[in-house]
Design an enzyme around this catalytic site. Structure first.
Site, PDB file in Angstrom:
ATOM      1  CD  GLU A 131     -17.298  -5.624  23.664  1.00 10.25           C
ATOM      2  OE1 GLU A 131     -18.395  -6.076  23.251  1.00 10.25           O
ATOM      3  OE2 GLU A 131     -16.322  -5.406  22.914  1.00 10.25           O
ATOM      4  CD  GLU A 242     -12.606  -8.181  22.449  1.00 11.72           C
ATOM      5  OE1 GLU A 242     -13.336  -8.008  21.446  1.00 11.72           O
ATOM      6  OE2 GLU A 242     -13.011  -8.745  23.482  1.00 11.72           O
TER       7      GLU A 242
END
Length: 312
Positions: A131, A242
């Site tokens: 991220e 995720e």
């Protein structure tokens, strides 16, 4: 219809022929203390023994290759993976500058040298960062998401990795990057998608407050996000790295955190994913020190008993 369409795409969404199912594991515990070999081994064994899952949670995704509390020692999760026959999606932290990233590379190469094929044969792939693109984006900055890295930086880190892996046991291992769909689709990040072997996709419909996001819309919102990432993947595999729904936490627009809703999301999304594409559920036990008011874990920290029935 949308779910069936995505599942057909998911059948091809692996780098090797095998499909892996696991959890995400950080380098620290929920109290901020360093996680060591015993904790990693215990959690890997707990994951395999979860009732109702037929022992299918046999993989682990890591965020760093450095053991917490050291500057460049290999993370003890690598040895724990060998000892529990757990496959690893290796991670290197890429948002702390070049010196730290070099330490990450050194730790991973040292692990390959020290542990040999018992380790490298269990590597599913290697993720350069997590991220980072989201955190460096305007959206991430507006949300105070923390320090990230630009697309150009991640591309450079990937090239650096490929150079350093030549002639080692790590040469040829699939290299990827993990991010949100909102970051993957940005034009400035197209070079990252081009440079990787796989794309890691993080998606939490619970947090998507710009649209209707009650549990009834969760599955459609999830698959819509996957399709966004696949739209820039160029046919490369997309791993779900995720996703999950909290059993405890503040309401996010229409999204309510509850055990019932966590079970519903697991049933609708998780059970559709498992066995179809590489997926790393968030999460087995809570360990994010920045999320003290929310729980995504399937089991409490001190118990191997799931919060709800995990049978698909």
């Amino acid at each position: 219809m949308q779910i069936r369409q995505c599942l057909s795409l998911g059948l091809a969404a692996t780098v090797s022929g095998q499909i892996y199912q696991g959890f995400n594991y950080g380098a620290t515990n929920n109290d901020g203390s360093c996680r060591g070999y015993d904790e990693f081994r215990g959690f890997f064994e707990r994951a395999k023994g979860l009732p109702g899952t037929d022992g299918h949670f046999t993989a682990a995704r890591l965020y760093t290759s450095i053991q917490c509390g050291t500057s460049a020692d290999p993370i003890s999760a690598f040895q724990a993976a060998i000892d529990t026959d757990t496959h690893i999606l290796v991670g290197l932290w890429a948002s702390a500058g070049r010196d730290v990233y070099q330490n990450e590379l050194n730790a991973l190469i040292a692990a390959a040298d020290q542990l040999g094929t018992a380790f490298t044969d269990r590597i599913i792939g290697i993720s350069v960062g997590s991220e980072d693109l989201y955190r460096s984006s305007a959206e991430g900055q507006a949300n105070n998401a923390g320090v990230g890295a630009t697309g150009a930086e991640i591309e450079g880190y990937i090239g650096w990795m490929r150079d350093w892996f030549r002639g080692t046991r790590l040469e040829g291992k699939p290299i990827g990057h993990v991010d949100t769909w909102t970051a993957w689709v940005l034009p400035e990040n197209a070079g990252v998608a081009s440079s990787v072997d796989f794309l890691g996709h993080n998606s939490f419909p619970y947090f998507e407050t710009t649209k209707a996001n009650a549990i009834g819309q969760a599955a459609d919102n999830f698959w819509s996000a996957v399709q966004q990432t696949e739209s820039v993947a160029g046919g490369k595999p997309v791993f779900v790295t995720e996703t999950g729904w909290p059993s405890v936490g503040p309401q996010q627009r229409d999204a309510v955190a509850s055990v019932e809703n966590a079970r519903s999301y697991y049933s609708q999304v998780g059970c559709a994913l498992f066995g179809q594409r590489n997926v790393f559920w968030y999460t087995l036990v809570d360990a994010n020190t920045a999320q003290t008011d929310i729980s995504f874990s399937l089991t409490p920290l001190d118990s191997a008993t799931p919060k709800f029935d995990l049978t698909c």
